[in-house]
Scaffold this motif. Structure first.
Motif, mmCIF file in Angstrom:
data_model
loop_
_atom_site.group_PDB
_atom_site.id
_atom_site.type_symbol
_atom_site.label_atom_id
_atom_site.label_comp_id
_atom_site.label_asym_id
_atom_site.label_seq_id
_atom_site.Cartn_x
_atom_site.Cartn_y
_atom_site.Cartn_z
ATOM 1 N N GLY A 227 54.749 54.457 44.276
ATOM 2 C CA GLY A 227 53.461 55.075 44.019
ATOM 3 C C GLY A 227 52.328 54.065 43.935
ATOM 4 O O GLY A 227 52.458 52.914 44.358
ATOM 5 N N SER A 228 51.215 54.506 43.357
ATOM 6 C CA SER A 228 50.013 53.681 43.315
ATOM 7 C C SER A 228 50.158 52.456 42.424
ATOM 8 O O SER A 228 49.457 51.463 42.611
ATOM 9 C CB SER A 228 48.828 54.524 42.813
ATOM 10 N N ASN B 112 46.269 54.001 34.043
ATOM 11 C CA ASN B 112 44.996 53.314 34.310
ATOM 12 C C ASN B 112 43.839 53.874 33.505
ATOM 13 O O ASN B 112 42.694 53.917 33.967
ATOM 14 C CB ASN B 112 44.673 53.363 35.810
ATOM 15 N N ARG C 158 41.662 46.770 48.530
ATOM 16 C CA ARG C 158 41.754 47.192 47.130
ATOM 17 C C ARG C 158 41.332 46.061 46.185
ATOM 18 O O ARG C 158 40.489 46.256 45.311
ATOM 19 C CB ARG C 158 43.189 47.631 46.822
ATOM 20 N N GLY D 186 41.540 56.318 45.480
ATOM 21 C CA GLY D 186 42.791 56.416 46.232
ATOM 22 C C GLY D 186 43.078 55.205 47.091
ATOM 23 O O GLY D 186 44.013 55.216 47.896
ATOM 24 N N ARG E 168 49.536 47.201 40.313
ATOM 25 C CA ARG E 168 48.222 47.773 40.632
ATOM 26 C C ARG E 168 47.712 48.672 39.498
ATOM 27 O O ARG E 168 47.236 49.776 39.740
ATOM 28 C CB ARG E 168 48.312 48.559 41.949
ATOM 29 N N ASN F 270 41.116 52.975 41.549
ATOM 30 C CA ASN F 270 42.209 53.974 41.602
ATOM 31 C C ASN F 270 41.673 55.369 41.867
ATOM 32 O O ASN F 270 42.323 56.192 42.519
ATOM 33 C CB ASN F 270 43.003 53.977 40.299
#
Length: 420
Positions: free
Chosen positions: A272-273, A308, A394, A419, A294, A416
């Protein structure tokens, strides 16, 4: 080694009859004659005879018999020799046990112990080692590890990993009883754990070091419930009763548990992120936090696990002082509000803008601190505005927001939200 009562008397009597001799080598001749006479009194017959002769009889590693056959459990028999012991039972046939294996076997109760009767002879294997199968398990010996048994679920697991040829190598200890009816056993390449509710699993490498630092099975992670599972970018994870360990080449081994682990899985885990964890859980003011490649996850009892987002609530404007604000302070508040209607700012960026307009640092700070604003929302707006007009990586966008005066957490949150 077990001996049959009365054997020493037979040997002694034979020695006595040969004691009278004149030649200089009389003692040597007496010894040879004594052994031969003793062997005549102790015949080796049947299956034992066949096995003894196949191993070189008195010239093989077993040497001469030192006892007759002795009946033992389940219709079996044993017979002692200078170099070991022969065992026979109706279901297993005749096999020898000798050296370190015989000493170990005796320590476990011989055929009355968990190992039962031997099923094979010793078999030579890698790095100068040997193994021998018994009804209740397998004995292994190697120069660096000595003699140990592997049995039950551990033997089945060990076989599934390639026995001594697999990553575990040779056993280094016996099974050791531990909490809640479990056991562990150390091997050259890791440790096997078993518990009634978890079954048999190995823990090795960086995970074994991390597991030890967390208290092994006595810690908050309990027993392992899976093997290592390969995942993206060369990483692995392993489940435990109390959480999950993650490892990747660039981040190392870290432990996740509880609500933070649940939130991580909802966010897509390592795919995932957030990517892989870069820390285990640690204490912060009011809760817990884990850092990731991240971003981060924070947890508090009041707000749960937030991805986050800080668990601390946005700081409310300070209460008005007893003295009325000055005209300049009122104007600074109005100016700050007007800027925020048309553009996104960090706190420090808005203070600098008011100073550029001619307000003093004190009045500019007063004006910014007396407007209703969420700086995380400002970071979201600023990140979106940059992406409308330019392309960013990013990391590049995070650095740009930090340059604008946003904190690292605010910058990560803002990126974040896009996206990216």
């Amino acid at each position: 080694m077990r001996t049959r009562r009365g054997v020493a008397a037979v040997v002694g009597a034979a020695a006595l009859t040969l004691a009278v001799s004149v030649p200089a080598n009389a003692s040597v001749l007496a010894q040879v004659s004594t052994v031969s006479a003793a062997a005549e009194e102790l015949p080796v017959t049947g299956s034992f005879g066949e096995l003894w002769r196949s191993q070189g009889a008195q010239n093989g590693f077993l040497g001469q018999p030192t006892s007759g056959e002795t009946p033992i459990k389940d219709g079996g028999v044993f017979q002692n020799f200078q170099g070991g012991t022969l065992y026979w039972s109706p279901s297993t046939g005749a096999h020898s046990v000798s050296g370190d294996f015989l000493r170990f076997y005796g320590g476990q109760g011989y055929e009355n112990g968990f190992l039962g009767y031997p099923l094979t002879q010793e078999v030579r294997i890698r790095n100068g080692g040997v193994f021998q199968n018994f009804q209740g398990g397998t004995l292994y010996w190697s120069p660096g590890a000595g003699a140990h048994s592997v049995s039950g679920d551990f033997l089945r697991f060990y076989g599934g990993q390639g026995y001594e040829n697999g990553f575990l190598g040779y056993p280094q200890t016996q099974e050791v009883p531990i909490r809640n009816g479990g056991v562990f056993q150390n091997f050259q390449g890791g440790t096997l754990y078993w518990a009634p509710t978890a079954g048999a699993h190995s823990v090795s490498g960086s995970f074994r070091s991390l597991y030890g630092a967390r208290g092994y099975e006595n810690g908050d992670f309990g027993y392992p419930t899976s093997q290592e599972v390969p995942i993206r970018n060369g990483g692995v994870f392993q489940n435990f009763q109390g959480g999950t360990f993650y490892w990747s080449p660039s981040t190392g081994a870290h432990a996740l548990q509880g609500s933070i682990l649940d939130a991580y899985r909802r966010a897509g885990s390592e795919g995932g992120s957030l990517g892989y964890p870069t820390s285990s859980e640690f204490d912060i003011a009011g809760g817990k936090r884990t850092n990731f490649q991240r971003g981060y996850i924070e947890w508090s009892a009041a707000r749960g696990a937030l991805v986050n987002q800080p668990i601390a609530q946005p700081v409310a404007p300070p209460p008005p002082t007893s003295s009325a604000p000055t005209v300049s302070q009122k104007n600074a508040v109005s100016k700050a509000e007007s800027y925020l209607r048309y553009s996104a700012f960090s706190r420090s960026g808005l203070i600098e803008q008011l100073e550029y307009e001619g307000f003093s640092t004190a009045d500019a700070t007063y004006g910014v601190d007396h407007v209703q604003v969420n700086w995380y929302e400002q970071a979201e707006k600023k990140a979106a505005s940059y992406l409308k007009y330019s392309a960013f990586s990013r990391q590049g966008l995070i650095e740009q927001l930090e340059y604008e005066g946003f904190t690292h957490d605010q910058a990560v949150h803002g990126v974040n939200s896009t996206g990216l």
